[in-house]
Motif scaffolding. Sequence first.
Motif, PDB file in Angstrom:
ATOM      1  N   LYS A 180       0.829  -1.222   0.000  1.00  0.00           N
ATOM      2  CA  LYS A 180       0.000   0.000   0.000  1.00  0.00           C
ATOM      3  C   LYS A 180       0.856   1.263   0.000  1.00  0.00           C
ATOM      4  O   LYS A 180       0.523   2.261  -0.620  1.00  0.00           O
ATOM      5  N   LEU A 181       1.962   1.219   0.741  1.00  0.00           N
ATOM      6  CA  LEU A 181       2.837   2.393   0.802  1.00  0.00           C
ATOM      7  C   LEU A 181       3.303   2.791  -0.603  1.00  0.00           C
ATOM      8  O   LEU A 181       3.340   3.978  -0.955  1.00  0.00           O
ATOM      9  N   ILE A 182       3.647   1.791  -1.410  1.00  0.00           N
ATOM     10  CA  ILE A 182       4.125   2.074  -2.776  1.00  0.00           C
ATOM     11  C   ILE A 182       2.983   2.688  -3.597  1.00  0.00           C
ATOM     12  O   ILE A 182       3.156   3.694  -4.282  1.00  0.00           O
ATOM     13  N   GLU A 183       1.814   2.089  -3.489  1.00  0.00           N
ATOM     14  CA  GLU A 183       0.686   2.606  -4.275  1.00  0.00           C
ATOM     15  C   GLU A 183       0.348   4.032  -3.835  1.00  0.00           C
ATOM     16  O   GLU A 183       0.008   4.890  -4.653  1.00  0.00           O
ATOM     17  N   ARG A 184       0.496   4.277  -2.535  1.00  0.00           N
ATOM     18  CA  ARG A 184       0.223   5.630  -2.039  1.00  0.00           C
ATOM     19  C   ARG A 184       1.201   6.639  -2.660  1.00  0.00           C
ATOM     20  O   ARG A 184       0.825   7.745  -3.035  1.00  0.00           O
ATOM     21  N   ILE A 185       2.456   6.217  -2.766  1.00  0.00           N
ATOM     22  CA  ILE A 185       3.453   7.129  -3.380  1.00  0.00           C
ATOM     23  C   ILE A 185       3.066   7.425  -4.831  1.00  0.00           C
ATOM     24  O   ILE A 185       3.156   8.561  -5.299  1.00  0.00           O
TER      25      ILE A 185
END
Length: 494
Positions: free
Chosen positions: A63-68
């Motif tokens: 999720k962190l990557i998608e948020r970025i």
Amino acid sequence: MGKRAVIIGAGPGGLTAARELHQLGVPSTLLEKESQVGGLAKTVRREGYHFDLGGHRFFTKVKLIERIWHETLGDALLTRPRLSRIFYNKHFFHYPLRPADALRKLGIWEAGQCMTSFAAAKVFPQRREEDLESWLINRFGERLYRTFFKTYTEKVWGIPCDQISADWAGQRIKGLDMITLLRNALGLTGKGGGPKTLIDQFLYPRFGPGMLWERMTEQLEAAGSEVKLEHPVEAIRWQRGGVTSVVAGGKTYAGTHFLSTMPVKELIEALDPAPPAEVREAARFFSYRDFLTVGLVLDGRDFFPDNWIYIHEPEVKVGRIQNFGNWSADMVGRRNVTCLGMEYFCFEGDGLWSMPDADLVNFAKQELEKIGLGRADKVIKGWAIRVPKAYPVYDGQYQEGLRRVRAFLEQVPNLQLLGRNGMHRYNNMDHSMLTGILAARNILGSRYDLWKVNADAEYLEEGADISAEELHGLEQTQPLVPGRVSTAPARLGA
Ligand SMILES: Cc1cc2nc3c(=O)[nH]c(=O)nc-3n(C[C@H](O)[C@H](O)[C@H](O)COP(=O)(O)OP(=O)(O)OC[C@H]3O[C@@H](n4cnc5c(N)ncnc54)[C@H](O)[C@@H]3O)c2cc1C
């Protein structure tokens, strides 16, 4: 805190590391050898047309990557449906294969031959199933194997199927054989359903993957980080205890911490003074599969609705064709044209790679016409774009090479290797980005082992923003590289 990072390479890994460092309050300088950012995931522009080198689907379980991705691109990040089929003998076949569709398009005669060959394989299976060829023949019969598996696999990897280890297929197309396909077609999927279905939609930036990296660069620069283009790193100065500086574009960049995404082979060669002989020798253990795409602009639209198609025709060298307007209309603009990417898998220096650009464009035009997908005289413009070191090769020696390099890194603990060619790992963007994030956090005192991102799940710190399940999911969604017979297929962290 007096920390200053120097990062080699402004691809997904290097830029994400710089972003994370900025958030942690550590200034950094990025040194990029090319005149643009994005690395393998850049967008190449020619006369207002946009080309993606390979077709980059944005998909991640982290999720962190998608948020970025969302934070950086906002509404320029599109959700796109996936359509990709096999093209063979002037027909489009559903991918993954559907028996009724395949047999109907092959025609009665050929379909009969395929079923006979499948029956023969069931009655007289190949005893040894060590290699991909015998594994596939046992499950589909010789004829279907030759039509739907052999040509494309050999085009991509440049290795005959009878030399590829069967384990690769076992993991990649788990649960797939003709019987399962037929049962699925009849709705008899039983417990657990059929084989894994493909991801049917993905995220994609309006102007191709490079848009993300260009935006991230703008944000970094606005926040005071330095991104120096056309700065190839020529020397990495070190002494026992740590790297002291790197030389790029004739200038010396000092720092307290160093991150590298440049190919590990070239990193070894850039070390100054030269490392011990055993490490120097390891540079020879890393090899690569290269790639080139011929971008063609054709008059008119509606050539085919797919994002990309797999070309199984054995008489042409093209392996895949991208249709960029189907990824995002902005890749092409409002003109009444179609932009295709004719993709060729090759080795640096081989016949295709060395062909002059104009000849390559001509060659691609002729191949397009030969398979019947577009007329050569409809091509208005074309460009050849070469992508060296597109795929790190997993052969019998690379692991020994990595072992030696990792042993050497213990002498220079302020140098971390990350990313695709940086770690010689066949990965997706999300993995490179995550190694960038974790490497940045290591500078602030975390102790992530970038070589074992999945195993690190147990170590995740409080507030890490990443869960053990996500790390596991990350590993499961990375591509697999075929190994030669007797070498098992490799997945990240394996
Ligand atoms: C054909 C193809 C299709 C792909 N499809 C997908 C996909 O659908 N989805 C997905 O998520 N991923 C995909 N990928 C993978 C993705 O492109 C990579 O995972 C990602 O780009 C790796 O990022 P990186 O920063 O680790 O390395 P790179 O992108 O290789 O970046 C490294 C950077 O370092 C620079 N550099 C090298 N040497 C030096 C030097 N001496 N000095 C300074 N700079 C240097 C390079 O110029 C480059 O900019 C695909 C890759 C290919 C080849």
